[in-house]
Design an enzyme around this catalytic site. Structure first.
Site, short mmCIF file in Angstrom:
data_model
loop_
_atom_site.label_atom_id
_atom_site.label_comp_id
_atom_site.label_asym_id
_atom_site.label_seq_id
_atom_site.Cartn_x
_atom_site.Cartn_y
_atom_site.Cartn_z
N GLU A 299 91.99 46.12 80.34
CA GLU A 299 91.38 46.04 79.01
C GLU A 299 91.03 44.59 78.69
O GLU A 299 91.83 43.67 78.92
CB GLU A 299 92.36 46.58 77.97
CG GLU A 299 91.91 46.43 76.53
CD GLU A 299 93.02 46.78 75.55
OE1 GLU A 299 92.72 46.94 74.35
OE2 GLU A 299 94.19 46.88 75.98
N LYS A 365 86.20 52.28 72.60
CA LYS A 365 87.50 52.84 72.22
C LYS A 365 87.39 53.56 70.89
O LYS A 365 86.85 53.03 69.91
CB LYS A 365 88.54 51.72 72.14
CG LYS A 365 89.95 52.21 71.89
CD LYS A 365 90.94 51.05 71.89
CE LYS A 365 92.35 51.56 71.66
NZ LYS A 365 93.33 50.45 71.62
N CYS A 415 93.90 51.34 76.35
CA CYS A 415 95.17 50.98 75.71
C CYS A 415 95.95 52.24 75.34
O CYS A 415 96.12 53.13 76.15
CB CYS A 415 94.91 50.09 74.51
SG CYS A 415 96.40 49.30 73.84
#
Length: 543
Positions: A299, A365, A415
């Site tokens: 990430e 995301k 994440c």
């Protein structure tokens, strides 16, 4: 349903409870029991068996309560002990990396844990109301007697509370009880109903064991009353072990050659100008070292927008992909470019480079981290106390286009999105071509060398059981790993080292029951059982 303790034994217990109301030590013990339950989770090996014993003690401890208020306080104390010791690494994030003053970071951790403890408190209080205990003041000082109503109500109330904790205010399902069962007896139920179903079976089994123990201690004259609950508990253990051997999915095409990179860039220098230059040089060398079907970075491996990439860096990656046939997944930031050339709506994103294709793949995301990636209404003052960049990002769509490598489809998440199993199941359920491989990219450097790394890997393993698909985890500092479709870690890098994993990953096709129904199965069963317990249990109590 039959009662498990005789009226004489129950009456004696009621007299003792009325004479000896619960002391503060009852709640201190519940808190300590919750803290002990943290040891059930990673990195403890085979902690699921320990958790089963702890839940049996918790249920027995709840039986000492005399009403929904004392039950809720007991459940809340257990939850607070479990959560404050299980997520203490948030203090590291806020104080060490966020530069929040130590007293404020400690207070924030305690307040957050108290909030999370409301959900097990709700579960315990709801259990008490649906376990056959009268709600009138005249009966409120009488302890519960274990029953079939109580056992199923405990399992259902516990699962419902954990689901709410994972849903309300964007959710925080960390340390959901089912995760500790990854190497325990009930992991096989994950493919049926997900992590909350695993927790449901755990709670039911623990309650049934206690029910049999109470019947034996009360010297019940009926052998069936004493033995039937523990026999059902043993059947649940056996079913969990047998289900863990069932393959719900099958291999799809040839495996992919995958390289997973771990840059080990220090968090304190990640966003500095010198740190960005170092990351560009590091990942350019690591990416172009060898060809592979798929190369994955962590990430925000490059904490820039693609439009800000140095031209030589972008050209090098494109040339490497085209000449070697390698596909790249690069963690970075995305944004919307206005007609005036300004960047707005920054996102935490993954960009994919496909050989000989000019258009970049992009994943934004969707499930953002409160305070880290977006600021809840009314809490900007709290974020200003920390030194965390890009604290208010835009979010992507719930279901986005998958990334394709050769003939394999890749589902990407970033994440802690991979701790929300329902969202991954939804993408697989609604996709025209469901992905065969899961890829998660994280930056857990925010939490230092703490148990957060092991816990996150444990939750990623649960996603493979729920979906019947392998998962590739690429992290900045650890845990970088490859997990097969049976939840086994087949390769892993040591945390806080610079390195790579080079391996083959077999994509899978097919659906588990959990992909088809998500959390609906365990939620529907829990609500129905709680309603039945409330209606019929109350009638029994009045009799």
């Amino acid at each position: 349903m039959a009662e498990t303790i005789t009226s004489r034994a129950r009456g004696a217990a009621s007299t003792r409870a009325a004479a000896s109301p619960l002391s503060r030590w009852h709640y201190v013990v519940a808190l300590a029991l919750g803290a002990l339950n943290t040891l059930s989770f990673a990195p403890t090996p085979h902690g699921g068996w320990l958790e089963l014993a702890i839940f049996a003690v918790l249920y027995a401890w709840l039986l000492r309560t005399g009403g929904w208020k004392s039950a809720a306080l007991t459940g809340g104390a257990f939850g607070f002990g479990n959560l404050v010791t299980g997520v203490w690494w948030l203090y590291v994030s806020m104080h060490h990396y966020g530069e929040m003053a130590a007293p404020l970071a400690g207070a924030a951790l305690i307040l957050f844990s108290l909030y999370l403890a409301l959900y097990p408190a709700l579960s315990a209080g709801l259990w008490s109301l649906c376990a056959g205990h009268a709600s009138s003041a005249a009966r409120d000082d009488r302890p519960f007697s274990p029953s079939w109503y109580g056992a199923f109500a405990f399992a259902s109330a516990w699962a419902l509370g954990e689901w709410l904790r994972g849903t309300v205010f964007t959710g925080f399902p960390w340390l959901a009880s089912g995760y500790a069962q990854m190497d325990g007896p009930f992991s096989g139920f994950a493919a049926i109903g997900g992590v909350y179903a695993v927790g449901w079976v755990l709670a039911l089994t623990a309650a049934l064991v206690v029910q049999s123990a109470y019947a034996c201690l009360a010297r019940s004259r009926s052998r069936r009353v004493a033995l039937l609950p523990v026999c059902v508990a043993l059947l649940l253990v056996a079913a969990g072990m047998l289900l863990s051997r069932v393959s719900w999915t099958r291999p799809n095409d040839a495996p992919l050659r995958v390289r997973i990179l771990q840059g080990n860039v220090k968090q304190e220098m990640k966003f500095d100008e010198a740190g960005v230059r170092a990351a560009l040089d590091l990942y350019e060398r690591m990416i172009t070292a060898r060809a592979a079907d798929l190369i994955v970075t962590p990430e925000t491996a490059i904490p820039l927008l693609p439009q800000q990439f140095p031209e030589t860096f972008a050209r090098t990656l494109r040339t490497f992909a085209d000449t070697t046939g390698s596909s790249l997944l690069l963690g970075t930031f995305g944004a919307t470019v206005t007609p005036e050339g300004r960047f707005t709506d920054e996102t935490n994103s993954f960009f994919g480079v496909t050989p000989n294709a000019r258009q970049l793949y992009r994943y934004d995301k969707h499930h953002l981290v409160p305070f880290g990636e977006f600021v809840p209404l009314g809490f900007h003052w709290f974020v200003r106390l920390m030194n965390i960049p890009l604290g208010d990002l835009a979010r992507g769509a719930p279901v986005q286009k998958a990334f394709t490598v050769r003939n394999e489809t890749i589902d990407v998440d970033i994440c802690y999105e991979d701790i929300f199993g329902e969202e991954i199941a939804r993408r697989l359920r609604e996709a025209a071509t469901p992905a065969g491989i899961l890829v998660n990219a994280s930056n857990l450097a925010w939490f230092g060398n703490t148990i957060a790394l092991d816990q996150h890997l444990q939750m990623a393993r649960m996603r493979t059981l729920e979906t019947g698909r392998p998962l590739v985890a690429a992290t900045n500092t650890g845990m970088t790993a490859v997990i097969d479709a049976q939840g086994r870690v087949t390769a892993r890098l040591q945390p806080f080292t610079t390195g790579q994993i080079e391996t083959q990953v077999q994509g899978m096709t097919g659906r588990t029951p959990y992909i088809t129904v998500g959390n609906d199965l365990v939620l529907a069963a829990s609500l129905v059982l709680l309603a039945l317990g409330f209606v019929f249990g109350s009638r029994r109590a009045r009799r």
